[in-house]
Enzyme design. Structure first.
Site, PDB file in Angstrom:
ATOM      1  N   ASP A   1     -23.373 -13.176   1.165  1.00 14.98           N
ATOM      2  CA  ASP A   1     -24.264 -13.204   2.331  1.00 14.98           C
ATOM      3  C   ASP A   1     -25.454 -14.118   2.022  1.00 14.98           C
ATOM      4  OD1 ASP A   1     -24.708 -11.101   4.959  1.00 14.98           O
ATOM      5  OD2 ASP A   1     -26.413 -12.314   4.306  1.00 14.98           O
ATOM      6  N   ILE A   2     -25.849 -14.919   3.001  1.00 14.45           N
ATOM      7  CA  ILE A   2     -26.938 -15.883   2.804  1.00 14.45           C
ATOM      8  C   ILE A   2     -28.290 -15.170   2.672  1.00 14.45           C
ATOM      9  CG2 ILE A   2     -27.594 -16.298   5.230  1.00 14.45           C
ATOM     10  CD1 ILE A   2     -27.370 -19.310   4.631  1.00 14.45           C
TER      11      ILE A   2
ATOM     12  N   ASN B   1     -20.808  -4.120  11.889  1.00 14.74           N
ATOM     13  CA  ASN B   1     -21.694  -3.885  13.022  1.00 14.74           C
ATOM     14  C   ASN B   1     -20.984  -4.375  14.275  1.00 14.74           C
ATOM     15  OD1 ASN B   1     -23.941  -2.937  11.472  1.00 14.74           O
ATOM     16  ND2 ASN B   1     -24.401  -5.052  10.891  1.00 14.74           N
TER      17      ASN B   1
ATOM     18  N   GLY C   1     -26.911  -4.394  15.452  1.00 16.23           N
ATOM     19  CA  GLY C   1     -27.373  -5.430  14.525  1.00 16.23           C
ATOM     20  C   GLY C   1     -26.396  -6.570  14.322  1.00 16.23           C
ATOM     21  N   GLN C   2     -25.308  -6.605  15.108  1.00 21.70           N
ATOM     22  CA  GLN C   2     -24.377  -7.732  14.930  1.00 21.70           C
ATOM     23  C   GLN C   2     -25.048  -9.023  15.386  1.00 21.70           C
ATOM     24  OE1 GLN C   2     -20.572  -7.487  16.983  1.00 21.70           O
ATOM     25  NE2 GLN C   2     -19.734  -9.186  15.795  1.00 21.70           N
ATOM     26  N   SER C   3     -25.020 -10.023  14.524  1.00 25.86           N
ATOM     27  CA  SER C   3     -25.626 -11.312  14.843  1.00 25.86           C
ATOM     28  C   SER C   3     -24.618 -12.445  14.784  1.00 25.86           C
ATOM     29  CB  SER C   3     -26.799 -11.605  13.897  1.00 25.86           C
ATOM     30  OG  SER C   3     -26.354 -11.606  12.554  1.00 25.86           O
TER      31      SER C   3
ATOM     32  N   HIS D   1     -16.526  -9.135  10.644  1.00 25.99           N
ATOM     33  CA  HIS D   1     -16.689  -9.188   9.187  1.00 25.99           C
ATOM     34  C   HIS D   1     -17.113  -7.811   8.704  1.00 25.99           C
ATOM     35  CE1 HIS D   1     -20.439 -10.239  11.211  1.00 25.99           C
ATOM     36  NE2 HIS D   1     -21.069  -9.610  10.230  1.00 25.99           N
TER      37      HIS D   1
ATOM     38  N   HIS E   1     -19.374  -5.970   5.787  1.00 26.33           N
ATOM     39  CA  HIS E   1     -20.389  -6.111   4.734  1.00 26.33           C
ATOM     40  C   HIS E   1     -19.981  -5.203   3.575  1.00 26.33           C
ATOM     41  CE1 HIS E   1     -23.689  -7.887   7.333  1.00 26.33           C
ATOM     42  NE2 HIS E   1     -22.920  -7.360   8.265  1.00 26.33           N
TER      43      HIS E   1
HETATM   44  P1  5GP Z   1     -24.138  -9.135  11.250  1.00 28.86           P
HETATM   45  O1  5GP Z   1     -25.615  -9.172  11.560  1.00 28.86           O
HETATM   46  O2  5GP Z   1     -23.368  -9.882  12.324  1.00 28.86           O
HETATM   47  O3  5GP Z   1     -23.586  -7.766  10.997  1.00 28.86           O
HETATM   48  O4  5GP Z   1     -23.950  -9.900   9.887  1.00 28.86           O
HETATM   49  C1  5GP Z   1     -24.030 -11.283   9.808  1.00 28.86           C
HETATM   50  C2  5GP Z   1     -24.394 -11.622   8.391  1.00 28.86           C
HETATM   51  O5  5GP Z   1     -24.087 -12.982   8.192  1.00 28.86           O
HETATM   52  C3  5GP Z   1     -25.876 -11.432   8.074  1.00 28.86           C
HETATM   53  O6  5GP Z   1     -26.019 -10.519   6.990  1.00 28.86           O
HETATM   54  C4  5GP Z   1     -26.344 -12.832   7.720  1.00 28.86           C
HETATM   55  O7  5GP Z   1     -27.266 -12.840   6.652  1.00 28.86           O
HETATM   56  C5  5GP Z   1     -25.060 -13.543   7.367  1.00 28.86           C
HETATM   57  N1  5GP Z   1     -25.053 -14.964   7.657  1.00 28.86           N
HETATM   58  C6  5GP Z   1     -25.499 -15.578   8.787  1.00 28.86           C
HETATM   59  N2  5GP Z   1     -25.310 -16.911   8.711  1.00 28.86           N
HETATM   60  C7  5GP Z   1     -24.719 -17.134   7.503  1.00 28.86           C
HETATM   61  C8  5GP Z   1     -24.285 -18.329   6.844  1.00 28.86           C
HETATM   62  O8  5GP Z   1     -24.388 -19.436   7.346  1.00 28.86           O
HETATM   63  N3  5GP Z   1     -23.725 -18.170   5.610  1.00 28.86           N
HETATM   64  C9  5GP Z   1     -23.589 -16.941   5.021  1.00 28.86           C
HETATM   65  N4  5GP Z   1     -23.033 -16.918   3.799  1.00 28.86           N
HETATM   66  N5  5GP Z   1     -23.996 -15.810   5.614  1.00 28.86           N
HETATM   67  C10 5GP Z   1     -24.551 -15.904   6.840  1.00 28.86           C
END
Ligand code: 5GP
Ligand code: ZN
Length: 114
Positions: free
Chosen positions: A30-31, A87, A93-95, A100, A102
């Site tokens: 994760d970034i 999520n 909190g899905q972004s 995916h 975590h």
């Molecule tokens: P969500 O918020 O959808 O559950 O999780 C998305 C995750 O993707 C977040 O934890 C965010 O830090 C990670 N993320 C977003 N953009 C990137 C990226 O470009 N590269 C990587 N490795 N992770 C990313």
């Protein structure tokens, strides 16, 4: 999906730290890590969220869980404990709208999550 960051990573159009890959799945760092171990287990097939999965994806989803388990063992967080979660929707909190899981570990995991 051209506008999807995870599709871009899977197609290697955007760099990422890849920790595992097979025909169906990619696991990346994760970034913005929220724990000493914070990996994302991502199917190569674009599915927006768990709510969009169909019975056709049953084997793929099972494979994601087993890959996650194997990576947790490789990282040696299976003894201390880890959390595996997805999520669904902005309210949770899905972004990134490419499904995916975590994989979080390496520190105590509190409950209930925020
Ligand atoms: P969500 O918020 O959808 O559950 O999780 C998305 C995750 O993707 C977040 O934890 C965010 O830090 C990670 N993320 C977003 N953009 C990137 C990226 O470009 N590269 C990587 N490795 N992770 C990313
Ligand atoms: Zn995608």
């Amino acid at each position: 999906m051209p506008d999807c960051i995870f599709c871009q990573i899977i197609e290697r159009k955007t760099p990422s730290k890849i920790v595992f890959e097979d025909e169906q799945v990619m696991a990346i760092e994760d970034i913005n890590p929220q724990a000493p171990v914070h990996l994302l287990i991502v199917p190569k097939k674009h599915i927006a969220s768990l709510d969009d999965a169909t019975p056709q994806e049953q084997t793929l989803l099972g494979h994601l869980l087993l890959v996650s388990k194997n990576i947790a063992r490789e990282r040696k967080i299976h003894t201390s404990g880890y959390r595996l979660l997805t999520n669904h929707g902005r309210g949770a909190g899905q972004s990134v709208f490419h499904i995916h899981f975590h994989l979080l570990g390496g520190r105590p995991m509190h409950w209930p999550p925020g």
